[in-house]
Design a protein around this motif. Structure first.
Motif, PDB file in Angstrom:
ATOM      1  N   MET A   1      -8.006 -23.308  -8.664  1.00  0.00           N
ATOM      2  CA  MET A   1      -7.354 -22.206  -9.279  1.00  0.00           C
ATOM      3  C   MET A   1      -6.770 -21.261  -8.305  1.00  0.00           C
ATOM      4  SD  MET A   1      -9.120 -19.047 -11.689  1.00  0.00           S
ATOM      5  CE  MET A   1     -10.513 -18.982 -11.003  1.00  0.00           C
ATOM      6  N   SER A   2      -5.646 -21.065  -8.329  1.00  0.00           N
ATOM      7  CA  SER A   2      -4.850 -20.129  -7.305  1.00  0.00           C
ATOM      8  C   SER A   2      -5.192 -18.714  -7.482  1.00  0.00           C
ATOM      9  CB  SER A   2      -3.559 -20.723  -7.490  1.00  0.00           C
ATOM     10  OG  SER A   2      -2.570 -19.720  -6.445  1.00  0.00           O
ATOM     11  N   ARG A   3      -5.446 -17.883  -6.356  1.00  0.00           N
ATOM     12  CA  ARG A   3      -5.610 -16.501  -6.623  1.00  0.00           C
ATOM     13  C   ARG A   3      -4.534 -15.805  -5.693  1.00  0.00           C
ATOM     14  NH1 ARG A   3     -11.938 -15.548  -5.833  1.00  0.00           N
ATOM     15  NH2 ARG A   3     -12.576 -17.196  -7.327  1.00  0.00           N
ATOM     16  N   GLU A   4      -4.163 -14.676  -6.061  1.00  0.00           N
ATOM     17  CA  GLU A   4      -3.279 -13.731  -5.083  1.00  0.00           C
ATOM     18  C   GLU A   4      -4.063 -13.762  -3.709  1.00  0.00           C
ATOM     19  OE1 GLU A   4      -1.487 -10.506  -6.668  1.00  0.00           O
ATOM     20  OE2 GLU A   4      -0.911 -11.538  -8.343  1.00  0.00           O
ATOM     21  N   LEU A   5      -3.278 -13.353  -2.672  1.00  0.00           N
ATOM     22  CA  LEU A   5      -3.867 -13.271  -1.386  1.00  0.00           C
ATOM     23  C   LEU A   5      -4.741 -12.183  -1.239  1.00  0.00           C
ATOM     24  CD1 LEU A   5      -3.597 -13.813   1.759  1.00  0.00           C
ATOM     25  CD2 LEU A   5      -1.940 -12.322   1.935  1.00  0.00           C
ATOM     26  N   ASN A   6      -4.465 -11.139  -2.049  1.00  0.00           N
ATOM     27  CA  ASN A   6      -5.403  -9.980  -1.767  1.00  0.00           C
ATOM     28  C   ASN A   6      -6.850 -10.444  -2.560  1.00  0.00           C
ATOM     29  OD1 ASN A   6      -4.149  -9.838  -4.122  1.00  0.00           O
ATOM     30  ND2 ASN A   6      -4.854  -7.879  -4.867  1.00  0.00           N
ATOM     31  N   ALA A   7      -6.914 -10.869  -3.616  1.00  0.00           N
ATOM     32  CA  ALA A   7      -8.215 -11.200  -4.447  1.00  0.00           C
ATOM     33  C   ALA A   7      -8.705 -12.488  -3.707  1.00  0.00           C
ATOM     34  CB  ALA A   7      -7.623 -11.842  -5.691  1.00  0.00           C
ATOM     35  N   GLN A   8      -7.940 -13.473  -2.822  1.00  0.00           N
ATOM     36  CA  GLN A   8      -8.786 -14.515  -2.408  1.00  0.00           C
ATOM     37  C   GLN A   8      -9.820 -13.733  -0.997  1.00  0.00           C
ATOM     38  OE1 GLN A   8      -9.347 -17.337  -3.290  1.00  0.00           O
ATOM     39  NE2 GLN A   8      -9.594 -18.675  -1.834  1.00  0.00           N
ATOM     40  N   LEU A   9      -8.732 -12.669  -0.510  1.00  0.00           N
ATOM     41  CA  LEU A   9      -9.301 -12.224   0.954  1.00  0.00           C
ATOM     42  C   LEU A   9     -10.581 -11.605   0.607  1.00  0.00           C
ATOM     43  CD1 LEU A   9      -9.264 -11.318   3.753  1.00  0.00           C
ATOM     44  CD2 LEU A   9      -7.766  -9.454   3.043  1.00  0.00           C
ATOM     45  N   LYS A  10     -10.729 -10.717  -0.531  1.00  0.00           N
ATOM     46  CA  LYS A  10     -11.882 -10.033  -0.973  1.00  0.00           C
ATOM     47  C   LYS A  10     -13.038 -10.850  -1.337  1.00  0.00           C
ATOM     48  CE  LYS A  10     -13.536  -6.216  -3.653  1.00  0.00           C
ATOM     49  NZ  LYS A  10     -13.197  -5.293  -4.655  1.00  0.00           N
ATOM     50  N   PHE A  11     -12.384 -11.852  -2.224  1.00  0.00           N
ATOM     51  CA  PHE A  11     -13.470 -13.044  -2.686  1.00  0.00           C
ATOM     52  C   PHE A  11     -14.274 -13.581  -1.427  1.00  0.00           C
ATOM     53  CE2 PHE A  11     -14.624 -17.587  -3.419  1.00  0.00           C
ATOM     54  CZ  PHE A  11     -15.405 -17.522  -4.375  1.00  0.00           C
ATOM     55  N   LEU A  12     -13.596 -14.218  -0.432  1.00  0.00           N
ATOM     56  CA  LEU A  12     -14.145 -14.799   0.624  1.00  0.00           C
ATOM     57  C   LEU A  12     -14.855 -13.906   1.542  1.00  0.00           C
ATOM     58  CD1 LEU A  12     -10.827 -16.909   1.798  1.00  0.00           C
ATOM     59  CD2 LEU A  12     -13.110 -17.851   0.649  1.00  0.00           C
ATOM     60  N   ARG A  13     -14.333 -12.568   1.679  1.00  0.00           N
ATOM     61  CA  ARG A  13     -15.156 -11.634   2.544  1.00  0.00           C
ATOM     62  C   ARG A  13     -16.807 -11.561   1.790  1.00  0.00           C
ATOM     63  NH1 ARG A  13     -16.262  -6.605   1.945  1.00  0.00           N
ATOM     64  NH2 ARG A  13     -14.711  -6.147   0.323  1.00  0.00           N
ATOM     65  N   GLU A  14     -16.612 -11.356   0.627  1.00  0.00           N
ATOM     66  CA  GLU A  14     -17.806 -10.795  -0.107  1.00  0.00           C
ATOM     67  C   GLU A  14     -18.816 -12.188  -0.339  1.00  0.00           C
ATOM     68  OE1 GLU A  14     -16.491  -9.123  -3.971  1.00  0.00           O
ATOM     69  OE2 GLU A  14     -16.354  -7.369  -3.109  1.00  0.00           O
ATOM     70  N   GLU A  15     -18.263 -13.400  -0.296  1.00  0.00           N
ATOM     71  CA  GLU A  15     -18.755 -14.746  -0.128  1.00  0.00           C
ATOM     72  C   GLU A  15     -19.709 -14.848   0.843  1.00  0.00           C
ATOM     73  OE1 GLU A  15     -17.576 -18.837  -2.334  1.00  0.00           O
ATOM     74  OE2 GLU A  15     -16.687 -18.326  -0.259  1.00  0.00           O
ATOM     75  N   ARG A  16     -19.216 -14.241   2.020  1.00  0.00           N
ATOM     76  CA  ARG A  16     -19.804 -14.248   3.311  1.00  0.00           C
ATOM     77  C   ARG A  16     -20.630 -13.228   3.559  1.00  0.00           C
ATOM     78  NH1 ARG A  16     -16.181 -17.513   2.616  1.00  0.00           N
ATOM     79  NH2 ARG A  16     -15.655 -19.167   3.683  1.00  0.00           N
ATOM     80  N   ASN A  17     -20.918 -12.228   2.677  1.00  0.00           N
ATOM     81  CA  ASN A  17     -21.644 -11.225   2.765  1.00  0.00           C
ATOM     82  C   ASN A  17     -21.491 -10.275   4.013  1.00  0.00           C
ATOM     83  OD1 ASN A  17     -23.431 -11.624   0.450  1.00  0.00           O
ATOM     84  ND2 ASN A  17     -24.475 -13.266   1.808  1.00  0.00           N
ATOM     85  N   LEU A  18     -19.902 -10.147   3.937  1.00  0.00           N
ATOM     86  CA  LEU A  18     -19.234  -9.385   5.258  1.00  0.00           C
ATOM     87  C   LEU A  18     -18.909  -7.903   4.514  1.00  0.00           C
ATOM     88  CD1 LEU A  18     -17.260 -11.911   7.226  1.00  0.00           C
ATOM     89  CD2 LEU A  18     -19.469 -10.956   7.865  1.00  0.00           C
ATOM     90  N   THR A  19     -19.194  -6.648   5.156  1.00  0.00           N
ATOM     91  CA  THR A  19     -18.466  -5.652   4.687  1.00  0.00           C
ATOM     92  C   THR A  19     -17.115  -5.425   5.259  1.00  0.00           C
ATOM     93  OG1 THR A  19     -19.243  -4.349   6.515  1.00  0.00           O
ATOM     94  CG2 THR A  19     -20.737  -4.472   4.805  1.00  0.00           C
ATOM     95  N   LEU A  20     -16.331  -4.533   5.061  1.00  0.00           N
ATOM     96  CA  LEU A  20     -14.912  -4.510   5.542  1.00  0.00           C
ATOM     97  C   LEU A  20     -15.347  -3.731   7.322  1.00  0.00           C
ATOM     98  CD1 LEU A  20     -12.906  -2.420   2.930  1.00  0.00           C
ATOM     99  CD2 LEU A  20     -12.444  -4.648   3.887  1.00  0.00           C
ATOM    100  N   ASP A  21     -16.423  -3.212   7.495  1.00  0.00           N
ATOM    101  CA  ASP A  21     -16.566  -3.013   8.684  1.00  0.00           C
ATOM    102  C   ASP A  21     -16.760  -4.156   9.614  1.00  0.00           C
ATOM    103  OD1 ASP A  21     -16.447  -0.223   8.784  1.00  0.00           O
ATOM    104  OD2 ASP A  21     -18.352   0.040   7.966  1.00  0.00           O
ATOM    105  N   ASP A  22     -17.710  -5.083   9.020  1.00  0.00           N
ATOM    106  CA  ASP A  22     -18.071  -6.495   9.686  1.00  0.00           C
ATOM    107  C   ASP A  22     -16.696  -7.291   9.731  1.00  0.00           C
ATOM    108  OD1 ASP A  22     -20.628  -6.063   9.717  1.00  0.00           O
ATOM    109  OD2 ASP A  22     -20.873  -6.893   7.405  1.00  0.00           O
ATOM    110  N   LEU A  23     -15.841  -7.160   8.711  1.00  0.00           N
ATOM    111  CA  LEU A  23     -14.594  -8.015   9.021  1.00  0.00           C
ATOM    112  C   LEU A  23     -13.769  -7.311  10.104  1.00  0.00           C
ATOM    113  CD1 LEU A  23     -13.175 -10.506   8.257  1.00  0.00           C
ATOM    114  CD2 LEU A  23     -12.144  -9.253   6.437  1.00  0.00           C
ATOM    115  N   ALA A  24     -13.666  -5.962  10.086  1.00  0.00           N
ATOM    116  CA  ALA A  24     -12.831  -5.373  11.039  1.00  0.00           C
ATOM    117  C   ALA A  24     -13.086  -5.509  12.401  1.00  0.00           C
ATOM    118  CB  ALA A  24     -13.030  -3.789  10.854  1.00  0.00           C
ATOM    119  N   LEU A  25     -14.630  -5.638  12.505  1.00  0.00           N
ATOM    120  CA  LEU A  25     -15.050  -5.966  13.999  1.00  0.00           C
ATOM    121  C   LEU A  25     -14.636  -7.346  14.548  1.00  0.00           C
ATOM    122  CD1 LEU A  25     -18.717  -4.358  14.076  1.00  0.00           C
ATOM    123  CD2 LEU A  25     -16.670  -3.739  15.452  1.00  0.00           C
ATOM    124  N   LYS A  26     -14.658  -8.249  13.695  1.00  0.00           N
ATOM    125  CA  LYS A  26     -14.384  -9.577  13.886  1.00  0.00           C
ATOM    126  C   LYS A  26     -12.927  -9.846  14.155  1.00  0.00           C
ATOM    127  CE  LYS A  26     -17.766 -12.785  11.959  1.00  0.00           C
ATOM    128  NZ  LYS A  26     -17.694 -14.078  11.292  1.00  0.00           N
TER     129      LYS A  26
END
Length: 72
Positions: free
Chosen positions: A1-26
């Motif tokens: 199933m194809s998702r839009e970039l924004n939805a895929q990004l959020k899904f992958l971040r949440e799937e990895r239990n990362l906050t926006l702050d965590d991803l910002a640091l990485k």
């Protein structure tokens, strides 16, 4: 199933239990900018997509799957 970039990004971040702050640091991308990507307000550059894919440990194609529908 194809998702839009924004939805895929959020899904992958949440799937990895990362906050926006965590991803910002990485990625060294600001939280506000990451939020804009996740809400679809902005589309990241190819270089930024590469940084995001590295931080999320997925191929860039996993993020780009939904991009074709945005560009058409």
């Amino acid at each position: 199933m194809s998702r839009e970039l924004n939805a895929q990004l959020k899904f992958l971040r949440e799937e990895r239990n990362l906050t926006l702050d965590d991803l910002a640091l990485k990625t060294r991308i600001g939280v506000g900018r990451l939020h804009s990507y996740e809400t679809g307000e902005e589309i990241p550059s190819v270089q930024t997509i590469m940084r995001l894919s590295n931080a999320l440990e997925v191929p860039a194609s996993n993020l780009l799957d939904g991009l074709d529908s945005i560009e058409q």
